[in-house]
Design a protein around this motif. Structure first.
Motif, short mmCIF file in Angstrom:
data_model
loop_
_atom_site.label_atom_id
_atom_site.label_comp_id
_atom_site.label_asym_id
_atom_site.label_seq_id
_atom_site.Cartn_x
_atom_site.Cartn_y
_atom_site.Cartn_z
N UNK A 115 2.29 -3.35 -11.23
CA UNK A 115 1.33 -4.00 -10.32
C UNK A 115 1.10 -3.16 -9.07
N UNK A 116 -0.15 -3.11 -8.64
CA UNK A 116 -0.52 -2.27 -7.50
C UNK A 116 0.28 -2.62 -6.25
N UNK A 117 0.50 -3.92 -6.01
CA UNK A 117 1.21 -4.31 -4.79
C UNK A 117 2.68 -3.89 -4.83
N UNK A 118 3.28 -3.95 -6.01
CA UNK A 118 4.68 -3.49 -6.13
C UNK A 118 4.77 -1.99 -5.95
N UNK A 119 3.84 -1.26 -6.56
CA UNK A 119 3.83 0.19 -6.41
C UNK A 119 3.67 0.59 -4.96
N UNK A 120 2.76 -0.07 -4.26
CA UNK A 120 2.52 0.28 -2.86
C UNK A 120 3.73 -0.03 -1.99
N UNK A 121 4.43 -1.12 -2.30
CA UNK A 121 5.64 -1.47 -1.54
C UNK A 121 6.67 -0.34 -1.61
N UNK B 132 5.36 2.97 0.20
CA UNK B 132 5.44 2.89 1.66
C UNK B 132 6.82 3.27 2.19
N UNK B 133 7.83 3.21 1.35
CA UNK B 133 9.20 3.52 1.79
C UNK B 133 9.56 4.99 1.57
N UNK B 134 8.73 5.71 0.84
CA UNK B 134 9.04 7.09 0.49
C UNK B 134 8.53 8.03 1.57
N UNK B 135 9.43 8.84 2.10
CA UNK B 135 9.07 9.87 3.07
C UNK B 135 9.60 11.19 2.53
N UNK C 173 13.35 9.37 -1.56
CA UNK C 173 13.92 8.06 -1.85
C UNK C 173 15.30 7.93 -1.18
N UNK C 174 15.76 6.70 -1.08
CA UNK C 174 17.09 6.45 -0.55
C UNK C 174 17.88 5.57 -1.49
N UNK C 175 19.04 5.13 -1.03
CA UNK C 175 19.88 4.25 -1.84
C UNK C 175 19.12 2.99 -2.25
N UNK D 146 3.73 16.55 4.94
CA UNK D 146 4.39 15.51 4.16
C UNK D 146 3.82 15.48 2.74
N UNK D 147 4.69 15.31 1.77
CA UNK D 147 4.27 15.10 0.40
C UNK D 147 3.96 13.63 0.20
N UNK D 148 2.74 13.32 -0.18
CA UNK D 148 2.35 11.93 -0.41
C UNK D 148 2.24 11.68 -1.91
N UNK D 149 3.28 11.06 -2.44
CA UNK D 149 3.33 10.77 -3.87
C UNK D 149 2.39 9.62 -4.20
N UNK D 150 1.91 9.59 -5.42
CA UNK D 150 0.93 8.59 -5.80
C UNK D 150 1.49 7.62 -6.83
N UNK D 151 0.82 6.51 -6.96
CA UNK D 151 1.20 5.52 -7.97
C UNK D 151 1.18 6.13 -9.36
N UNK D 152 0.18 6.95 -9.65
CA UNK D 152 0.06 7.55 -10.98
C UNK D 152 1.23 8.47 -11.28
N UNK D 153 1.76 9.16 -10.26
CA UNK D 153 2.88 10.07 -10.46
C UNK D 153 4.18 9.33 -10.78
#
Length: 261
Positions: free
Chosen positions: A163-169, A172-175, A44-46, A149-156
Motif C-alpha cells: 500500500x502506498x501509505x505504508x510504503x511512504x511511512x 520517510x524514515x530512510x536517510x 535504515x535503522x533497527x 542524499x540518496x532518495x530511494x523509491x517505492x518501486x526500488x
C-alpha cells in the motif's frame, strides 16, 4: 578497506567509540538457541526489523537484537560496531544482514566466528547495484553521486502489492547518503570457521540484480532462496513473514544438524 589490514588499521587508527542503538527482544529466549543480531541496510535503522522480524524471531525462542548503524560511519566503523555488539552477547550469535547490511555482515564474519549467517537481498556488487539504481530511480540516485542524499523509491524497495501509505511511512524514515566504498570495496574476507551461510532475495528486486544474488550465493556454497514478487526490503514488504519464517526454519534445521549446546 583490505581485510588483511583491518586489524592493523584498528591499532593505528582505532574506530572512535560511539553509543550504539540496539533494540532487543529477549523475554522468551530459549537457552539452547543462539542470539540473533540483525543488521539493516543503507539508510535504515533497527526500526526496520523491530516491527516484524524481531517479534517473529522472538516468538520462535531466539533472543533477537537489531543494531542501528552509527551516523556517518564508514564500512570499517560499521563492521567494528557489529563485531562489538555480537561479542557482547552471552552466546555465539547468528548474524542477519539486509541490503548493504549484508556486506557489513560479510566483513564481520572475517573477524567474528558466527554460529550462522543470513545475507538478505545482499548488496555485495557495487557497480551492478549502482546501475540498477540509475535505471530504476535516476532522479533519486544522481544527487547521491555528487555527495547529496540518496532518495530511494517505492518501486526500488517494495513489491507492487505494498500500500502506498505504508510504503511512504517507511520511506520517510530512510536517510541514506551512500559512500564511494560501497562501490569500490575489496571482496569480503573468508568467514572464520566456515559457518553455514544462507542467501535469500527476490528475483524482482530492483536494487540487487539476480546475477549479483546468484554470485553471492555461489561464493558461499549454495543457491539463493527466492521470494518472487517481493521488493528489496524483505523485512518490510507485504509478504515479510515468509522470508523470516524461512530463515528460522533453516536455522532450526542447521542448528539441529550441528547439535545445539
Amino acid at each position: 578497506m583490505r581485510s588483511g589490514l583491518l586489524r592493523f588499521e584498528d591499532w593505528t587508527d582505532p574506530v572512535p567509540p560511539v553509543e550504539r542503538e540496539v533494540v532487543s527482544l529477549t523475554a522468551d529466549a530459549r537457552a539452547d538457541l543462539p542470539p540473533m543480531l540483525f543488521v539493516p541496510g543503507l539508510g535504515h535503522g533497527a526500526w526496520a526489523f523491530a516491527e516484524h522480524w524481531l517479534p517473529q524471531a522472538a516468538s520462535r525462542g531466539y533472543a533477537a537484537h537489531a543494531v542501528t548503524p552509527r551516523p556517518g560511519g564508514d564500512l570499517r566503523a560499521q563492521v567494528h560496531d557489529v563485531v562489538q555488539v555480537a561479542a557482547s552477547l552471552p552466546r555465539q550469535a547468528v548474524l542477519v544482514g539486509q541490503g548493504a547490511g549484508a556486506l557489513v555482515v560479510a566483513y564481520a564474519m572475517g573477524r567474528y566466528p558466527v554460529r550462522a549467517a543470513v545475507l538478505a537481498a545482499p548488496v555485495m556488487d557495487g557497480w551492478p547495484t549502482l546501475g540498477a539504481a540509475l535505471r530504476t530511480n535516476p532522479f533519486g540516485t544522481l544527487p547521491a553521486l555528487f555527495g547529496g542524499r540518496l532518495r530511494l523509491s517505492r518501486k526500488q524497495l517494495f513489491g507492487p502489492e505494498m500500500p502506498a501509505e505504508d510504503a511512504q511511512r517507511h520511506l520517510d524514515r530512510i536517510v541514506a547518503r551512500p559512500r564511494r566504498e560501497l562501490v569500490t570495496h575489496d571482496p569480503a574476507p573468508r568467514p572464520v570457521g566456515d559457518p553455514p551461510v544462507l542467501v535469500i532475495g527476490s528475483p524482482d528486486d530492483r536494487v540487487v540484480p539476480r546475477t549479483s544474488l546468484d554470485r553471492t550465493a555461489t561464493r558461499y556454497g549454495g543457491a539463493p532462496l527466492l521470494f518472487p514478487g517481493m521488493g528489496h526490503d524483505l523485512m518490510l514488504d507485504v509478504a515479510r513473514a515468509e522470508p523470516i519464517e524461512a530463515i528460522l526454519d533453516w536455522l532450526d534445521k542447521t542448528l539441529g544438524d550441528q547439535g545445539t549446546s
